[in-house]
Design an enzyme around this catalytic site. Structure first.
Site, PDB file in Angstrom:
ATOM      1  CB  CYS A  58      -0.950   0.015   1.191  1.00 48.08           C
ATOM      2  SG  CYS A  58      -0.141   0.010   2.796  1.00 48.08           S
ATOM      3  CG  HIS A 107      15.956   1.221  -1.150  1.00 50.72           C
ATOM      4  ND1 HIS A 107      15.375   2.260  -0.456  1.00 50.72           N
ATOM      5  CD2 HIS A 107      14.948   0.627  -1.854  1.00 50.72           C
ATOM      6  CE1 HIS A 107      14.075   2.308  -0.735  1.00 50.72           C
ATOM      7  NE2 HIS A 107      13.795   1.331  -1.575  1.00 50.72           N
TER       8      HIS A 107
END
Length: 434
Positions: A58, A107
């Site tokens: 989301c 990351h």
């Protein structure tokens, strides 16, 4: 420290998240697992794209890929086609980020450790990364590099949650939604709440509502049996989908978290409901991506509409304590990044050095267990110090052999060094002519 892999390929990450793109952009890149798998199964048609994993949640949409060196634009083409969306240079410049090599590794490790989440310390992202990796594996879209990267990232995410208190008292999106509702309406004792959806997010929301002494809970879901199960669990009432809109005239709060690809609440339905509310305010909190509530609903008088991006203020109020633990977690991330980059640098020697690393880690864990049996009264902080110390001892002991391997990988000395390492450390015996 910046390192690059000694080969004709490179690691690339491309994506967008809650920091770079608003929900109206993110929802266009929210992909179902079956769509991701179908796209990854066609990876071979991209000449310079060798491996890929797609992570879609989301709050983020990302692709991690192994490409031929200098052919990173292939990733952007694949990502845009997978999302069935045209993206020009302005779009990429405005909404996306791109990482290569070591930055890509860092990351992913930060994502998996929940350091890059809207809610630092939230627990869902680790399972989401695992699921994304499993989908890519099932589509035969991963190889040596991404297998190594994702297995290490998942292990790092677990390590951060074990060795830090980053998840202690962590809020979730569901918790933030409930807190936002409480801030708007106060005491839940006289509130009636309608939940659209009965998945994990709805279950967490119901848990938080129950802890606040909620008076009445209604649960609506396309599959009634799931709504009944969730409603019964929290003393609520399941509502069949055709009847749910009739409740909009009487409830105080609506929280939506369905997986529908389209709006499930439209302006026309809220307009109709307002006629029977006699001016009583209605709060709608939409934590779904793609959104469940038509944005035009927020234009209506007497209606307060919030989406997932509006939860940031609630999250920020709860973040101070976990930020201290995040600093500890960042140290773990840097340590793991260095280790991964070392391993990428000597991929041709990776199998034998993996054996050595595994043996060293086995011995470390065995000796830690023996020591802990003799030190039953250690505090959590003391345990963390010893655990970190043993990790560093192993890492520093192996650093010089790793560097020697790095220098000899691909040279005439490689086979001799492999043979010597196996003899010295009593690893699996193989011929010098392997």
């Amino acid at each position: 420290m910046e390192q690059k892999m000694k080969s004709g390929v490179e690691l690339v990450a491309l994506g967008l998240n809650h920091r770079t793109a608003p929900v109206e952009i993110r929802e266009k890149f929210c992909l179902a697992p079956e769509v991701i798998k179908k796209g990854l199964e066609k990876l071979e048609i991209y000449e310079h794209l060798h491996e890929a994993v797609v992570l879609s949640t989301c709050n983020r949409s990302e692709i991690y890929a192994v490409v031929s060196r200098g052919c990173g634009n292939t990733v952007a083409s694949f990502w845009a086609e997978l999302n069935n969306t045209e993206c020009d240079e302005d779009f990429f410049r405005q909404y996306t980020y791109r990482y290569e090599e070591e930055e890509c590794v860092e990351h992913l490790l930060r994502v998996t450790a929940s350091l890059d989440s809207l809610v630092i310390g939230e627990g869902q992202i680790l399972s989401q990364v695992k699921h994304a990796y499993a989908i890519a594996q099932s589509a035969n879209a991963t190889g040596t590099l991404l297998n190594l990267l994702f297995n290490r990232a998942i292990a790092t995410g677990k390590r951060v949650r074990t060795e830090t208190r980053i998840a202690f008292n962590a809020v979730s999106v569901s918790y933030a939604a409930v807190e936002l509702a409480r801030a708007k309406l106060g005491d839940f004792a006289n509130c009636r709440v309608l939940l659209f959806g009965a998945g994990k997010m709805a279950e967490l929301t119901a848990t938080h509502l129950a802890s606040q002494g909620l008076k009445s809970l209604y649960v609506a879901n396309r599959h009634l049996d799931r709504a009944v199960e969730l409603a019964n669990q929290y003393g609520g009432q399941a509502v069949e989908w055709p009847e749910v809109y009739g409740l909009l005239g009487s409830v105080d709060i609506v929280i939506t978290s369905t997986g529908a690809p389209h709006y499930v609440i439209h302006k026309r339905e809220i307009v109709h409901a307002l006629d029977s509310r006699n001016g009583k305010p209605l709060v709608l909190i939409d934590i779904a991506v793609p959104r469940d509530v038509e944005p035009a609903v927020g234009e209506l008088s007497g209606v307060c509409l919030y989406n997932i991006d509006d939860l940031k203020a609630v999250v920020d109020d709860n973040i101070q304590e976990r930020q201290k633990e995040a600093l500890v977690a960042e140290g773990i991330i840097q340590e793991e990044v260095e280790g991964l980059m070392d391993r990428f640098a000597y991929l041709s020697m990776q199998p034998i050095m993996a054996q050595l690393s595994d043996k060293a880690e086995f011995i470390r864990c065995r000796e830690m267990k023996r020591a802990m049996r003799k030190l039953p009264d250690l505090s959590e902080e003391e345990y963390r110090v010893i655990e970190k110390m043993t990790h560093m001892i192993v890492r520093k002991m192996l650093r010089d052999p790793m560097r020697m391997v790095n220098k000899t990988a691909g040279t005439s000395r490689e086979r001799i060094l492999k043979f010597a390492i196996r003899k010295l450390f009593k690893l699996q015996e193989e011929s010098i002519d392997e």
